[in-house]
Design a protein around this motif. Structure first.
Motif, PDB file in Angstrom:
ATOM      1  N   LEU A 189       0.875  -1.415  -0.129  1.00  0.00           N
ATOM      2  CA  LEU A 189      -0.118   0.056  -0.092  1.00  0.00           C
ATOM      3  C   LEU A 189       0.709   1.182  -0.015  1.00  0.00           C
ATOM      4  CD1 LEU A 189      -2.755  -0.990   2.391  1.00  0.00           C
ATOM      5  CD2 LEU A 189      -2.905  -0.893  -0.046  1.00  0.00           C
ATOM      6  N   ILE A 190       1.823   1.363   0.711  1.00  0.00           N
ATOM      7  CA  ILE A 190       2.781   2.456   0.771  1.00  0.00           C
ATOM      8  C   ILE A 190       3.447   2.529  -0.667  1.00  0.00           C
ATOM      9  CG2 ILE A 190       5.221   3.042   1.607  1.00  0.00           C
ATOM     10  CD1 ILE A 190       4.431   1.833   4.178  1.00  0.00           C
ATOM     11  N   TRP A 191       3.906   1.449  -1.254  1.00  0.00           N
ATOM     12  CA  TRP A 191       4.414   1.645  -2.528  1.00  0.00           C
ATOM     13  C   TRP A 191       3.304   2.162  -3.444  1.00  0.00           C
ATOM     14  CZ3 TRP A 191       8.909   2.059  -4.472  1.00  0.00           C
ATOM     15  CH2 TRP A 191      10.051   1.560  -3.840  1.00  0.00           C
ATOM     16  N   CYS A 192       2.173   1.811  -3.497  1.00  0.00           N
ATOM     17  CA  CYS A 192       1.132   2.288  -4.384  1.00  0.00           C
ATOM     18  C   CYS A 192       0.907   4.009  -3.967  1.00  0.00           C
ATOM     19  CB  CYS A 192      -0.447   1.609  -3.602  1.00  0.00           C
ATOM     20  SG  CYS A 192      -0.474  -0.130  -4.713  1.00  0.00           S
ATOM     21  N   LEU A 193       0.861   4.238  -2.913  1.00  0.00           N
ATOM     22  CA  LEU A 193       0.781   5.660  -2.490  1.00  0.00           C
ATOM     23  C   LEU A 193       2.108   6.341  -2.961  1.00  0.00           C
ATOM     24  CD1 LEU A 193      -0.373   8.027  -1.017  1.00  0.00           C
ATOM     25  CD2 LEU A 193       0.885   7.264   1.133  1.00  0.00           C
ATOM     26  N   VAL A 194       3.349   5.985  -2.881  1.00  0.00           N
ATOM     27  CA  VAL A 194       4.489   6.547  -3.653  1.00  0.00           C
ATOM     28  C   VAL A 194       4.168   6.363  -4.978  1.00  0.00           C
ATOM     29  CG1 VAL A 194       6.956   6.189  -3.863  1.00  0.00           C
ATOM     30  CG2 VAL A 194       5.855   5.838  -1.714  1.00  0.00           C
ATOM     31  N   TRP A 195       3.807   5.589  -5.538  1.00  0.00           N
ATOM     32  CA  TRP A 195       3.361   5.474  -7.177  1.00  0.00           C
ATOM     33  C   TRP A 195       2.382   6.737  -7.548  1.00  0.00           C
ATOM     34  CZ3 TRP A 195       5.506   2.112 -10.988  1.00  0.00           C
ATOM     35  CH2 TRP A 195       4.779   2.348 -12.104  1.00  0.00           C
TER      36      TRP A 195
ATOM     37  N   THR B  75      -4.821  14.997 -10.479  1.00  0.00           N
ATOM     38  CA  THR B  75      -5.238  13.840  -9.746  1.00  0.00           C
ATOM     39  C   THR B  75      -5.744  12.787 -10.333  1.00  0.00           C
ATOM     40  OG1 THR B  75      -5.802  15.335  -8.019  1.00  0.00           O
ATOM     41  CG2 THR B  75      -6.851  13.135  -7.566  1.00  0.00           C
ATOM     42  N   LEU B  76      -6.612  13.227 -11.446  1.00  0.00           N
ATOM     43  CA  LEU B  76      -7.399  12.115 -12.318  1.00  0.00           C
ATOM     44  C   LEU B  76      -6.277  11.008 -12.898  1.00  0.00           C
ATOM     45  CD1 LEU B  76     -10.113  11.067 -13.778  1.00  0.00           C
ATOM     46  CD2 LEU B  76      -9.568  12.741 -15.458  1.00  0.00           C
ATOM     47  N   PHE B  77      -5.027  11.873 -13.340  1.00  0.00           N
ATOM     48  CA  PHE B  77      -3.934  11.326 -14.189  1.00  0.00           C
ATOM     49  C   PHE B  77      -3.274  10.337 -13.086  1.00  0.00           C
ATOM     50  CE2 PHE B  77       0.435  10.497 -15.392  1.00  0.00           C
ATOM     51  CZ  PHE B  77       0.345  10.394 -16.616  1.00  0.00           C
ATOM     52  N   GLY B  78      -3.274  10.608 -11.651  1.00  0.00           N
ATOM     53  CA  GLY B  78      -2.572   9.865 -10.768  1.00  0.00           C
ATOM     54  C   GLY B  78      -3.273   8.582 -10.773  1.00  0.00           C
ATOM     55  N   ILE B  79      -4.836   8.791 -10.489  1.00  0.00           N
ATOM     56  CA  ILE B  79      -5.505   7.574 -10.048  1.00  0.00           C
ATOM     57  C   ILE B  79      -5.339   6.670 -11.501  1.00  0.00           C
ATOM     58  CG2 ILE B  79      -7.830   6.893  -9.786  1.00  0.00           C
ATOM     59  CD1 ILE B  79      -8.306   9.671  -8.448  1.00  0.00           C
ATOM     60  N   PHE B  80      -5.461   7.303 -12.557  1.00  0.00           N
ATOM     61  CA  PHE B  80      -5.493   6.618 -13.817  1.00  0.00           C
ATOM     62  C   PHE B  80      -4.167   5.570 -13.998  1.00  0.00           C
ATOM     63  CE2 PHE B  80      -5.107   5.528 -18.154  1.00  0.00           C
ATOM     64  CZ  PHE B  80      -6.536   5.192 -18.735  1.00  0.00           C
ATOM     65  N   ALA B  81      -2.923   6.454 -13.739  1.00  0.00           N
ATOM     66  CA  ALA B  81      -1.787   5.712 -13.982  1.00  0.00           C
ATOM     67  C   ALA B  81      -1.719   4.602 -12.490  1.00  0.00           C
ATOM     68  CB  ALA B  81      -0.859   6.659 -13.902  1.00  0.00           C
ATOM     69  N   THR B  82      -2.376   4.915 -11.445  1.00  0.00           N
ATOM     70  CA  THR B  82      -2.012   3.895 -10.235  1.00  0.00           C
ATOM     71  C   THR B  82      -2.718   2.786 -10.207  1.00  0.00           C
ATOM     72  OG1 THR B  82      -1.402   5.821  -8.784  1.00  0.00           O
ATOM     73  CG2 THR B  82      -2.091   4.091  -7.788  1.00  0.00           C
ATOM     74  N   VAL B  83      -4.082   2.744 -10.923  1.00  0.00           N
ATOM     75  CA  VAL B  83      -4.790   1.691 -11.079  1.00  0.00           C
ATOM     76  C   VAL B  83      -4.118   0.235 -11.322  1.00  0.00           C
ATOM     77  CG1 VAL B  83      -6.975   0.622 -12.110  1.00  0.00           C
ATOM     78  CG2 VAL B  83      -6.989   2.937 -11.080  1.00  0.00           C
ATOM     79  N   PRO B  84      -3.492   0.270 -12.781  1.00  0.00           N
ATOM     80  CA  PRO B  84      -2.826  -0.757 -13.255  1.00  0.00           C
ATOM     81  C   PRO B  84      -1.653  -1.281 -12.085  1.00  0.00           C
ATOM     82  CG  PRO B  84      -2.908   0.693 -15.154  1.00  0.00           C
ATOM     83  CD  PRO B  84      -3.317   1.461 -13.557  1.00  0.00           C
ATOM     84  N   PHE B  85      -0.988  -0.427 -11.427  1.00  0.00           N
ATOM     85  CA  PHE B  85      -0.006  -0.762 -10.516  1.00  0.00           C
ATOM     86  C   PHE B  85      -0.608  -1.308  -9.225  1.00  0.00           C
ATOM     87  CE2 PHE B  85       2.894   0.339  -6.857  1.00  0.00           C
ATOM     88  CZ  PHE B  85       4.208  -0.191  -7.355  1.00  0.00           C
ATOM     89  N   LEU B  86      -1.833  -0.974  -8.891  1.00  0.00           N
ATOM     90  CA  LEU B  86      -2.512  -1.230  -7.604  1.00  0.00           C
ATOM     91  C   LEU B  86      -3.234  -2.587  -7.941  1.00  0.00           C
ATOM     92  CD1 LEU B  86      -3.864  -0.984  -4.889  1.00  0.00           C
ATOM     93  CD2 LEU B  86      -5.775   0.143  -6.100  1.00  0.00           C
ATOM     94  N   LEU B  87      -3.677  -2.953  -9.224  1.00  0.00           N
ATOM     95  CA  LEU B  87      -4.243  -4.210  -9.216  1.00  0.00           C
ATOM     96  C   LEU B  87      -3.060  -5.337  -9.441  1.00  0.00           C
ATOM     97  CD1 LEU B  87      -6.438  -3.231 -12.494  1.00  0.00           C
ATOM     98  CD2 LEU B  87      -7.093  -4.341 -10.083  1.00  0.00           C
ATOM     99  N   TRP B  88      -1.708  -4.895  -9.719  1.00  0.00           N
ATOM    100  CA  TRP B  88      -0.435  -5.748  -9.866  1.00  0.00           C
ATOM    101  C   TRP B  88      -0.219  -6.136  -8.508  1.00  0.00           C
ATOM    102  CZ3 TRP B  88       2.222  -9.456 -11.942  1.00  0.00           C
ATOM    103  CH2 TRP B  88       3.414  -9.523 -11.319  1.00  0.00           C
ATOM    104  N   GLN B  89      -0.180  -4.957  -7.473  1.00  0.00           N
ATOM    105  CA  GLN B  89       0.200  -5.214  -6.121  1.00  0.00           C
ATOM    106  C   GLN B  89      -1.015  -6.222  -5.620  1.00  0.00           C
ATOM    107  OE1 GLN B  89       2.919  -4.486  -4.606  1.00  0.00           O
ATOM    108  NE2 GLN B  89       3.519  -3.403  -6.411  1.00  0.00           N
ATOM    109  N   ILE B  90      -2.274  -6.016  -5.703  1.00  0.00           N
ATOM    110  CA  ILE B  90      -3.248  -7.051  -5.387  1.00  0.00           C
ATOM    111  C   ILE B  90      -2.919  -8.308  -5.771  1.00  0.00           C
ATOM    112  CG2 ILE B  90      -5.721  -7.287  -5.395  1.00  0.00           C
ATOM    113  CD1 ILE B  90      -6.377  -4.381  -5.582  1.00  0.00           C
TER     114      ILE B  90
END
Length: 241
Positions: A19-25, A74-89
């Motif tokens: 989760l910390i890595w997702c926040l940093v991302w 913010t929108l770009f940050g969320i959009f770019a984080t979703v694939p990384f978040l899915l990978w972490q999950i």
């Protein structure tokens, strides 16, 4: 007992680390989005400006530029984080899954973002030029003198909401095929309920589309209908008794 507690604690530590890595991302993606925000705004307004000629858009408050840039970053940050978040999950839960479960979940994590992008691309490249051309022409041919100057923030909210709606709507094949795979929805039942499904699709399109014009609703309903038919083709056929 103590070993079990340690194992559980290790899981929480690993989850916190991911989760910390997702926040940093997200923070890094937000910074990139802050730099790209003017280009994103230009990209999102292009469908309207391409059919509007020398038209101008309106800022109503002195802080509009700042808040728009923040929202787009913010929108770009969320959009770019979703694939990384899915990978972490996936990396977190995969070790606990059996092989059949991995075969079911892994494609979902890939296809879901792809279908979202496909839906957003359909809205941007096919619906927007035609719909905005129609709206601009209607405003320019108004029977009374009118100055057409849409508010930038309202326009961006409208466009982003439509992109989200189309992106989510294009998840339909994934949902139907998944329900079929886990045994909740049979191919025969989907075919049998086709008429009712089509009616429901048009009702959903009428409710979900932020505009009240029939054209925009059809531009959402017809692709959904086509996606439903494609989904049926990918459902497994029941064995005859």
């Amino acid at each position: 007992m103590n070993e079990a507690k340690m194992t559980l604690l290790q899981h929480f530590v690993e989850l916190r680390r991911r989760l910390i890595w997702c926040l940093v991302w997200f923070i890094g993606a937000f910074c990139v989005g802050w730099v790209l925000a003017p280009y994103i705004q230009e990209f999102l307004t292009q469908p309207l400006l391409s059919v509007w000629g020398e038209g101008k858009m309106l800022y109503t408050n002195i802080t509009d530029g700042l808040f728009i840039q923040f929202d787009l970053a913010t929108l770009f940050g969320i959009f770019a984080t979703v694939p990384f978040l899915l990978w972490q999950i996936w990396a977190f839960i995969a070790p606990a899954l059996h092989k059949p479960e991995k075969k079911l979940i892994a494609p979902i994590l890939i296809l879901s973002p792809a279908l979202f992008l496909l839906g957003a691309a359909f809205a941007y490249y096919f619906m927007f030029p035609v719909a905005f051309g129609f709206f601009v022409e209607m405003n320019q041919t108004a029977p009374v003198p009118a100055a057409f100057m849409p508010v930038v923030s309202n326009y961006l909210n409208f466009v982003i909401n439509l992109l989200k709606i189309f992106g989510l709507a294009f998840q339909l094949p994934l949902v139907l095929v998944l329900l079929n795979k886990i045994g909740i929805l049979s191919r025969a039942a989907a075919v049998k309920s086709r008429r009712y499904t089509i009616v429901i699709i048009f009702i959903i399109a009428a409710i979900a589309t932020p505009t009240t014009d029939v054209f925009s609703q059809l531009m959402l309903a017809l692709p959904l209908w086509a996606l439903f038919e494609i989904s049926v083709l990918f459902m497994k056929k029941e064995k005859k008794a």
